[in-house]
Design an enzyme around this catalytic site. Structure first.
Site, PDB file in Angstrom:
ATOM      1  N   GLU A   1     -29.845  14.139  -1.817  1.00 13.15           N
ATOM      2  CA  GLU A   1     -31.031  14.619  -1.093  1.00 13.15           C
ATOM      3  C   GLU A   1     -30.941  14.218   0.386  1.00 13.15           C
ATOM      4  OE1 GLU A   1     -34.081  12.215  -3.349  1.00 13.15           O
ATOM      5  OE2 GLU A   1     -34.924  11.911  -1.351  1.00 13.15           O
TER       6      GLU A   1
ATOM      7  N   HIS B   1     -38.987  14.542  -4.404  1.00 11.45           N
ATOM      8  CA  HIS B   1     -39.260  13.132  -4.121  1.00 11.45           C
ATOM      9  C   HIS B   1     -40.731  12.911  -3.781  1.00 11.45           C
ATOM     10  CE1 HIS B   1     -37.284   9.221  -2.461  1.00 11.45           C
ATOM     11  NE2 HIS B   1     -38.453   8.973  -3.009  1.00 11.45           N
TER      12      HIS B   1
ATOM     13  N   ARG C   1     -34.118   6.335  -7.540  1.00 15.06           N
ATOM     14  CA  ARG C   1     -33.325   6.797  -6.404  1.00 15.06           C
ATOM     15  C   ARG C   1     -32.212   7.687  -6.940  1.00 15.06           C
ATOM     16  NH1 ARG C   1     -36.989   5.749  -3.758  1.00 15.06           N
ATOM     17  NH2 ARG C   1     -37.194   4.449  -1.869  1.00 15.06           N
TER      18      ARG C   1
HETATM   19  N1  LIG Z   1     -39.775   8.803  -6.482  1.00 11.18           N
HETATM   20  C1  LIG Z   1     -40.675   8.144  -5.774  1.00 11.18           C
HETATM   21  O1  LIG Z   1     -41.543   8.741  -5.108  1.00 11.18           O
HETATM   22  C2  LIG Z   1     -40.674   6.649  -5.775  1.00 11.18           C
HETATM   23  C3  LIG Z   1     -39.539   5.939  -6.123  1.00 11.18           C
HETATM   24  N2  LIG Z   1     -39.554   4.570  -6.137  1.00 11.18           N
HETATM   25  C4  LIG Z   1     -38.335   3.863  -6.537  1.00 11.18           C
HETATM   26  O2  LIG Z   1     -38.596   3.144  -7.759  1.00 11.18           O
HETATM   27  C5  LIG Z   1     -37.949   1.876  -7.706  1.00 11.18           C
HETATM   28  C6  LIG Z   1     -38.644   0.905  -8.639  1.00 11.18           C
HETATM   29  O3  LIG Z   1     -39.949   0.653  -8.143  1.00 11.18           O
HETATM   30  P1  LIG Z   1     -40.741  -0.648  -8.655  1.00 11.18           P
HETATM   31  O4  LIG Z   1     -40.778  -0.682 -10.142  1.00 11.18           O
HETATM   32  O5  LIG Z   1     -42.016  -0.703  -7.913  1.00 11.18           O
HETATM   33  O6  LIG Z   1     -39.774  -1.811  -8.132  1.00 11.18           O
HETATM   34  P2  LIG Z   1     -39.724  -3.321  -8.629  1.00 11.18           P
HETATM   35  O7  LIG Z   1     -38.857  -4.026  -7.654  1.00 11.18           O
HETATM   36  O8  LIG Z   1     -41.091  -3.817  -8.910  1.00 11.18           O
HETATM   37  O9  LIG Z   1     -38.962  -3.224 -10.042  1.00 11.18           O
HETATM   38  C7  LIG Z   1     -37.606  -2.867 -10.150  1.00 11.18           C
HETATM   39  C8  LIG Z   1     -37.068  -3.554 -11.402  1.00 11.18           C
HETATM   40  O10 LIG Z   1     -35.719  -3.112 -11.640  1.00 11.18           O
HETATM   41  C9  LIG Z   1     -35.018  -4.193 -12.180  1.00 11.18           C
HETATM   42  N3  LIG Z   1     -33.581  -3.955 -12.081  1.00 11.18           N
HETATM   43  C10 LIG Z   1     -32.768  -4.171 -11.017  1.00 11.18           C
HETATM   44  N4  LIG Z   1     -31.498  -3.850 -11.337  1.00 11.18           N
HETATM   45  C11 LIG Z   1     -31.520  -3.392 -12.636  1.00 11.18           C
HETATM   46  C12 LIG Z   1     -30.538  -2.884 -13.523  1.00 11.18           C
HETATM   47  N5  LIG Z   1     -29.238  -2.802 -13.177  1.00 11.18           N
HETATM   48  N6  LIG Z   1     -30.922  -2.502 -14.767  1.00 11.18           N
HETATM   49  C13 LIG Z   1     -32.229  -2.589 -15.134  1.00 11.18           C
HETATM   50  N7  LIG Z   1     -33.214  -3.085 -14.344  1.00 11.18           N
HETATM   51  C14 LIG Z   1     -32.847  -3.463 -13.109  1.00 11.18           C
HETATM   52  C15 LIG Z   1     -35.512  -5.399 -11.400  1.00 11.18           C
HETATM   53  O11 LIG Z   1     -35.263  -6.590 -12.105  1.00 11.18           O
HETATM   54  C16 LIG Z   1     -37.006  -5.082 -11.283  1.00 11.18           C
HETATM   55  O12 LIG Z   1     -37.740  -5.689 -12.333  1.00 11.18           O
HETATM   56  C17 LIG Z   1     -38.036   1.495  -6.216  1.00 11.18           C
HETATM   57  O13 LIG Z   1     -37.025   0.560  -5.873  1.00 11.18           O
HETATM   58  C18 LIG Z   1     -37.843   2.841  -5.522  1.00 11.18           C
HETATM   59  O14 LIG Z   1     -36.456   3.029  -5.272  1.00 11.18           O
HETATM   60  C19 LIG Z   1     -40.685   3.855  -5.812  1.00 11.18           C
HETATM   61  C20 LIG Z   1     -41.832   4.533  -5.436  1.00 11.18           C
HETATM   62  C21 LIG Z   1     -41.898   5.968  -5.358  1.00 11.18           C
HETATM   63  O1  LIG Z   2     -41.966   4.167  -2.005  1.00 11.49           O
HETATM   64  C1  LIG Z   2     -40.803   4.569  -2.288  1.00 11.49           C
HETATM   65  O2  LIG Z   2     -39.836   3.847  -2.580  1.00 11.49           O
HETATM   66  C2  LIG Z   2     -40.580   6.010  -2.274  1.00 11.49           C
HETATM   67  O3  LIG Z   2     -39.636   6.532  -2.855  1.00 11.49           O
HETATM   68  C3  LIG Z   2     -41.524   6.861  -1.498  1.00 11.49           C
HETATM   69  O4  LIG Z   2     -42.285   7.674  -2.350  1.00 11.49           O
HETATM   70  C4  LIG Z   2     -40.702   7.697  -0.597  1.00 11.49           C
HETATM   71  O5  LIG Z   2     -41.530   8.452   0.177  1.00 11.49           O
HETATM   72  P1  LIG Z   2     -41.074   8.680   1.707  1.00 11.49           P
HETATM   73  O6  LIG Z   2     -40.977   7.303   2.272  1.00 11.49           O
HETATM   74  O7  LIG Z   2     -39.693   9.319   1.640  1.00 11.49           O
HETATM   75  O8  LIG Z   2     -42.120   9.534   2.289  1.00 11.49           O
END
Ligand SMILES: NC(=O)C1=CN([C@@H]2O[C@H](COP(=O)(O)OP(=O)(O)OC[C@H]3O[C@@H](n4cnc5c(N)ncnc54)[C@H](O)[C@@H]3O)[C@@H](O)[C@H]2O)C=CC1
Ligand SMILES: O=C(O)C(=O)[C@H](O)COP(=O)(O)O
Length: 385
Positions: A273, A290, A245
């Site tokens: 953003e 994104h 994020r």
């Molecule tokens: N750019 C994009 O299109 C996408 C972005 N994302 C973002 O990626 C993030 C992570 O996704 P996942 O790995 O699936 O989530 P997840 O919830 O499986 O893993 C997140 C990890 O971060 C750890 N964490 C929390 N606070 C922390 C800190 N201060 N320092 C280090 N580790 C910490 C948690 O313990 C957890 O293991 C999501 O929350 C979302 O915001 C997710 C999907 C797509």
């Molecule tokens: O799954 C997440 O978390 C993400 O960051 C998604 O890729 C965001 O995609 P939109 O929901 O903005 O289309």
């Protein structure tokens, strides 16, 4: 026999039109079970889902993605919503405590695009540092901040390339992967990749005097986790990647850091953003709107997961599968590993970078342009791992 409409079981759904395959998953056949339920689907751009729309349409179900903020402001004039589904991994756009207090069921799509994002990060690294494909006696070190679904998946890919991994996650027990402090991970890595949720300090008192107990509060807050101090501690040669994020990195500190060090930085997410200032964009090695999770598999998995959650809430068996909707996928990780020069054939990240930079106008990327790039994005395919 024609199922007669039954107001008691009929559903009105308001949904973000950017959710993949909405009509294939949410229709009379896929949600009726044995009730003859009829579905009224109202598709809206995610940023246009507002309190007035919900007051006017009184939906039972709200299906969103990350750009719709679900909270008291949105739902204050609506008492019909009983289910909110976010076809995303991140949930920082949803006040889950408020939904729980209103007894509104919430479901997200945890892990849906873990491979998509991990492959995006690999593509960025190997585009900027192709030498990392070569097996060597001194392999690169990848620092992974956050070892959940995406971070641990990325670690698998990195290990299969023979890279060293320094993992840091204060909320998980120490392990072969969770093997470093934050300081070690940012000081000793050739590449640092961020995979944390956006969270704020638990029990912090805001300027307005309210105390933060929200579901996005943490003893290890990630807002501005990468601040001036962290950037000063990071070697200038370290490549920094943020696909988590935007606010995890202090954008002003990052801009000053790049000016001072010339650091290579890849951003898929931005602190402010959908607007992006040219002053920052012009300093980035790679910038994308994104879309790290934007593969056909990742988005369909997200829709499938909230559909399955709604079916469970309705006590009916799912009647639609993403596997019926996926074309044949010949993108094989094994082929890419054997022929890394084919990376661009699989995904040319620089095309997404150039498309974003082409929207610059009057010194910034405007919100409408950012959103249009995402709305019209040609979904990639996930490499089959
Ligand atoms: N750019 C994009 O299109 C996408 C972005 N994302 C973002 O990626 C993030 C992570 O996704 P996942 O790995 O699936 O989530 P997840 O919830 O499986 O893993 C997140 C990890 O971060 C750890 N964490 C929390 N606070 C922390 C800190 N201060 N320092 C280090 N580790 C910490 C948690 O313990 C957890 O293991 C999501 O929350 C979302 O915001 C997710 C999907 C797509
Ligand atoms: O799954 C997440 O978390 C993400 O960051 C998604 O890729 C965001 O995609 P939109 O929901 O903005 O289309």
């Amino acid at each position: 026999m024609e199922n007669k409409p039954n107001a008691a079981t009929d559903l009105t759904i308001v949904a973000d039109s950017n959710i993949a395959s909405l009509s294939e998953f949410f229709n009379n056949d896929t949600l009726s079970g044995t009730t003859g339920r009829r579905v009224r689907m109202i598709k809206v751009a995610g940023r246009d889902i507002d309190a007035q729309l919900l007051a006017d349409t009184q939906p039972n179900v709200l299906l969103i993605r990350s750009v719709t903020h679900v909270n008291a402001d949105l739902l204050k004039d609506n008492d019909s919503v009983r289910f909110v589904g976010s076809a995303t991994i991140g949930t920082d756009h949803v006040d889950q405590d408020y939904l729980a207090a209103r007894r509104i069921h919430f479901a997200n799509a945890a892990g849906c695009s873990k491979h998509s994002v991990a492959q995006y990060v690999l593509g960025a690294i190997l585009t900027l540092r192709p030498e990392y494909w070569q097996r060597s006696s001194t392999p690169p070190t990848l620092g992974i901040i956050g070892l959940g679904n995406i971070g641990s998946t990325l670690a698998q890919y990195a290990s299969s390339l023979g890279w060293q991994v320094l993992g840091y996650d204060p909320l998980l027990p120490a392990s072969n992967l969770n093997n470093a402090s934050f300081a070690q991970a940012i000081k000793q890595s050739d590449v640092v990749s961020l995979h944390v949720p956006l969270t704020d300090k638990a029990n912090a008192t805001s300027a307005a005097g309210s105390t933060n107990h929200s579901s996005h509060a943490s003893e290890y807050p990630t807002r501005h986790l990468i601040d001036k101090n962290a950037l000063d501690a990071m070697p200038a040669s370290t490549l920094l990647i943020n696909s988590a994020r935007g606010p995890v990195i202090d954008a002003a500190a990052l801009q000053a850091d790049i000016e001072r060090t010339g650091r290579q930085v890849v951003l898929d997410v931005f602190e402010h953003e959908p607007q992006i200032e040219e002053a920052l964009l012009s300093k980035l090695a790679i910038a994308t709107p994104h879309i790290a999770g934007y593969t056909l598999e990742g988005k369909l998995r997200g829709t499938q997961m909230i559909y399955d959650a709604l079916c469970e809430k309705l006590s009916i068996s799912p009647a639609q599968s993403m596997h019926q909707l996926l074309p044949l996928n010949m993108f094989l990780w094994s082929e890419l590993q054997a022929h890394p020069d084919r990376l661009v054939k699989f995904y040319d990240i620089m095309q997404d970078d150039q498309a974003l930079r082409a929207t610059l106008a009057e010194g910034q990327v405007k919100a409408a342009a950012f959103d249009q790039l995402r709305r019209d994005y040609h979904l990639r395919r996930e490499w089959q791992f």
